[in-house]
Design an enzyme around this catalytic site. Structure first.
Site, PDB file in Angstrom:
ATOM      1  N   ASN A 212      45.089  40.884  38.842  1.00 52.77           N
ATOM      2  CA  ASN A 212      45.346  42.005  39.760  1.00 52.77           C
ATOM      3  C   ASN A 212      46.610  42.768  39.372  1.00 52.77           C
ATOM      4  OD1 ASN A 212      43.147  41.898  41.340  1.00 52.77           O
ATOM      5  ND2 ASN A 212      44.224  41.538  43.254  1.00 52.77           N
ATOM      6  N   PHE A 253      40.400  51.789  34.944  1.00 53.96           N
ATOM      7  CA  PHE A 253      41.748  51.808  35.537  1.00 53.96           C
ATOM      8  C   PHE A 253      42.713  52.682  34.743  1.00 53.96           C
ATOM      9  CE2 PHE A 253      39.620  48.467  37.602  1.00 53.96           C
ATOM     10  CZ  PHE A 253      40.156  48.423  38.872  1.00 53.96           C
ATOM     11  N   CYS A 264      44.680  44.859  48.265  1.00 47.19           N
ATOM     12  CA  CYS A 264      45.038  43.849  47.261  1.00 47.19           C
ATOM     13  C   CYS A 264      46.229  44.215  46.385  1.00 47.19           C
ATOM     14  CB  CYS A 264      43.833  43.547  46.379  1.00 47.19           C
ATOM     15  SG  CYS A 264      42.511  42.738  47.279  1.00 47.19           S
TER      16      CYS A 264
HETATM   17  P1  NAD Z   1      40.268  40.649  56.140  1.00 49.89           P
HETATM   18  O1  NAD Z   1      41.505  40.911  56.878  1.00 49.89           O
HETATM   19  O2  NAD Z   1      39.227  41.709  56.021  1.00 49.89           O
HETATM   20  O3  NAD Z   1      39.540  39.357  56.753  1.00 49.89           O
HETATM   21  C1  NAD Z   1      40.192  38.177  57.097  1.00 49.89           C
HETATM   22  C2  NAD Z   1      39.436  37.543  58.261  1.00 49.89           C
HETATM   23  O4  NAD Z   1      39.986  36.257  58.524  1.00 49.89           O
HETATM   24  C3  NAD Z   1      39.525  38.334  59.570  1.00 49.89           C
HETATM   25  O5  NAD Z   1      38.232  38.613  60.039  1.00 49.89           O
HETATM   26  C4  NAD Z   1      40.285  37.396  60.523  1.00 49.89           C
HETATM   27  O6  NAD Z   1      39.853  37.500  61.857  1.00 49.89           O
HETATM   28  C5  NAD Z   1      39.935  36.032  59.927  1.00 49.89           C
HETATM   29  N1  NAD Z   1      40.877  34.971  60.281  1.00 49.89           N
HETATM   30  C6  NAD Z   1      42.228  35.022  60.287  1.00 49.89           C
HETATM   31  N2  NAD Z   1      42.751  33.834  60.658  1.00 49.89           N
HETATM   32  C7  NAD Z   1      41.695  33.002  60.884  1.00 49.89           C
HETATM   33  C8  NAD Z   1      41.578  31.644  61.269  1.00 49.89           C
HETATM   34  N3  NAD Z   1      42.660  30.904  61.482  1.00 49.89           N
HETATM   35  N4  NAD Z   1      40.336  31.115  61.397  1.00 49.89           N
HETATM   36  C9  NAD Z   1      39.239  31.869  61.174  1.00 49.89           C
HETATM   37  N5  NAD Z   1      39.281  33.165  60.807  1.00 49.89           N
HETATM   38  C10 NAD Z   1      40.501  33.731  60.644  1.00 49.89           C
HETATM   39  O7  NAD Z   1      40.725  40.166  54.687  1.00 49.89           O
HETATM   40  P2  NAD Z   1      39.930  40.355  53.294  1.00 49.89           P
HETATM   41  O8  NAD Z   1      40.139  41.721  52.767  1.00 49.89           O
HETATM   42  O9  NAD Z   1      38.552  39.808  53.436  1.00 49.89           O
HETATM   43  O10 NAD Z   1      40.785  39.372  52.371  1.00 49.89           O
HETATM   44  C11 NAD Z   1      40.702  37.965  52.498  1.00 49.89           C
HETATM   45  C12 NAD Z   1      41.400  37.348  51.292  1.00 49.89           C
HETATM   46  O11 NAD Z   1      40.681  37.684  50.099  1.00 49.89           O
HETATM   47  C13 NAD Z   1      42.828  37.823  51.080  1.00 49.89           C
HETATM   48  O12 NAD Z   1      43.585  36.766  50.570  1.00 49.89           O
HETATM   49  C14 NAD Z   1      42.664  38.915  50.021  1.00 49.89           C
HETATM   50  O13 NAD Z   1      43.840  39.082  49.262  1.00 49.89           O
HETATM   51  C15 NAD Z   1      41.560  38.340  49.170  1.00 49.89           C
HETATM   52  N6  NAD Z   1      40.775  39.338  48.428  1.00 49.89           N
HETATM   53  C16 NAD Z   1      40.444  40.522  49.026  1.00 49.89           C
HETATM   54  C17 NAD Z   1      39.655  41.442  48.330  1.00 49.89           C
HETATM   55  C18 NAD Z   1      39.282  42.759  48.960  1.00 49.89           C
HETATM   56  O14 NAD Z   1      38.834  43.657  48.241  1.00 49.89           O
HETATM   57  N7  NAD Z   1      39.421  42.929  50.270  1.00 49.89           N
HETATM   58  C19 NAD Z   1      39.202  41.135  47.032  1.00 49.89           C
HETATM   59  C20 NAD Z   1      39.544  39.914  46.474  1.00 49.89           C
HETATM   60  C21 NAD Z   1      40.326  39.006  47.178  1.00 49.89           C
END
Ligand code: NAD
Length: 440
Positions: A212, A253, A264
């Site tokens: 990333n 990119f 991210c």
């Molecule tokens: P998001 O905020 O969309 O979703 C996170 C979810 O987790 C929310 O729905 C929240 O309610 C839930 N949550 C929080 N605490 C909780 C708990 N204790 N128990 C159960 N559920 C809980 O986040 P995201 O964008 O899906 O990202 C998640 C992870 O993946 C992050 O670490 C991010 O860096 C990584 N990531 C994201 C992407 C992307 O494009 N969004 C891509 C690769 C990796």
């Protein structure tokens, strides 16, 4: 067929949970947000992601995918638990892993038989060891488990394709039993000859940050090249095209723009930089990429100010595009936020339009005006700033735009508008590193 629970049903948990159910496994997507789960149970989705609703429906109908806010029960019912909760940025730049810690505690308390616990969230290098410790601390019945790191590389807007046809799958584990189980999870992809890379846990965690941060670095690099092109009169689009034709570089990119945003790159680069500083190995390249990105966002504001005679006071500015990139409703760290803030602070009036993300932006800027089409948003505007390269802006009629506006002034931060057409219609315009070049 494996029984799998995803904890965290956001952009990553929902897409990957649904994708894995499509492989034939039985998946429960669990989340503490009752509202989100209710929406999903009612056949709606809480995010915008092309193709996702159809994929969810197919797997729910087949009985392979379900949703719950009872996280404890979902843990008990599954053989593999994926952790996909958010890891936002803390004030000091490091990643906030409190949700990961809370999930680890929940898993530890509810272990009822051997399970594989797998982190999909992006977590600081070394978090695996911490998660294992927390689970062990609460695992009073001493039930055996294995811990695996399986970072996710999907991109919002093309998440289904990225998940179902990945470039690679990284599985970090410390024993064969758990890596074999993970291989079975991804079996349908493996049959399609997708490379699975087995590494140690700590290496898998490192791969995600290194990848990333490198992409962010590439964006900051081309943005700086674009800025120099502006001064010297070169055309950055030709520069990046020629650079991309070099197999060692690749064309991806290399599109200059208003500075990277999203859920991210901003937080992951800061977390990586913090981690490297804390470990006495400051990554100067990443620190520079972060600074260059902040500067790029400020630079866009300056460009727009230059076009509007030095300030925004009493001026009506149309912002086209609010999401950090097209095909998503995600506005986290979007460059449009910096632009709208600057206009507001300077006493200007914002008329905003995004095909999907108006609702998300209302959560940050409640009092600016939102519209349902670019035509409405551009009415009587003193200037227009294109902040996201949605397809409908690419095909916008420049003639029509001029007729709608108070003055023909346009900042194209995505280099999507034909410069020739802007010139023909007497626009006062600017872009990123493209200058007056009449291409495309
Ligand atoms: P998001 O905020 O969309 O979703 C996170 C979810 O987790 C929310 O729905 C929240 O309610 C839930 N949550 C929080 N605490 C909780 C708990 N204790 N128990 C159960 N559920 C809980 O986040 P995201 O964008 O899906 O990202 C998640 C992870 O993946 C992050 O670490 C991010 O860096 C990584 N990531 C994201 C992407 C992307 O494009 N969004 C891509 C690769 C990796």
């Amino acid at each position: 067929m494996k029984k799998i629970t995803f904890i965290g049903t956001g952009y990553v948990g929902l897409v990957s949970g649904t994708g894995i159910s499509d492989f034939g496994h039985k998946v429960i997507c669990a989340d503490i947000s009752k509202e989100k789960i209710q929406l999903l149970k009612n056949g709606h989705i809480p995010i915008y992601e092309p193709g996702l609703i159809e994929l969810i429906k197919r797997n729910v109908d087949a009985g392979r995918l379900s949703f719950t806010s009872n996280v404890q029960k979902a843990i008990e019912q599954s053989d593999i638990i994926f952790i996909a909760v958010g890891t936002p940025q803390r004030e000091d730049g490091a990643a906030d892993i409190s949700a990961i810690e809370s999930v680890a505690e929940n898993i530890g308390k509810n272990l009822n038989k051997y399970k594989v616990i797998c982190t999909k969230s992006t977590v600081p290098v070394g978090t695996g060891a911490l998660v294992k410790n927390i689970i062990n601390k609460h695992n009073h019945k001493n039930i055996s488990f294995d811990y695996v790191s399986n970072p996710e590389f999907l991109r919002e807007g093309s998440a289904i394709k990225d998940f179902l046809w990945p470039d690679r799958i990284v599985i970090g584990s410390d024993n064969k039993r758990s890596s074999d189980i993970m291989k079975e999870v991804y079996d349908p992809l493996y049959i399609n000859d997708k490379p699975i890379l087995n590494t140690s846990i700590i290496t898998a965690e490192m791969i995600k940050y290194a990848a990333n941060a490198f992409l962010a670095l590439k964006i900051s690099y081309i943005n700086e090249v674009a800025n120099l092109c502006e001064v010297l009169g070169a055309n950055v689009q030709d520069v990046s095209k020629a650079m991309g034709q070099d197999g060692r570089i690749s064309p991806k990119f290399l599109h200059p723009g208003p500075g990277y945003g999203g859920s991210c790159f901003p937080k992951d680069t800061r977390a990586f930089a913090t981690l490297s500083r804390e470990n006495g190995q400051k990554m100067q390249t990443i620190e520079a990429a972060i600074k260059a990105n902040q500067y790029q966002k400020i630079r866009m504001v300056k460009k727009l100010k230059n076009l509007t005679g030095g300030d925004f006071s009493q001026k009506t500015i149309s912002i086209l595009g609010l999401s950090f990139k097209p095909n998503t409703d995600d506005i986290r760290d979007s460059a449009s936020i910096d632009m709208i803030s600057a206009i507001n602070d300077d006493g200007g009036f914002v008329r905003a339009y995004d095909p999907i993300a108006n609702k998300s932006m209302k959560g940050i800027f409640e009092h600016i005006k939102y519209f349902e089409s670019w035509e409405e948003a551009c009415k009587d505007a003193d200037a227009v700033a294109i902040m996201t390269e949605w397809n409908e802006f690419r095909s916008m009629s420049i003639k029509k735009l001029k007729l709608l506006m108070n003055k023909p002034v346009l900042l194209d931060t995505r280099n999507i508008i034909n410069v020739k057409k802007l010139k023909e219609n007497d626009f006062n315009y600017d872009n990123v590193g493209r200058g007056d070049n009449d291409d495309n």
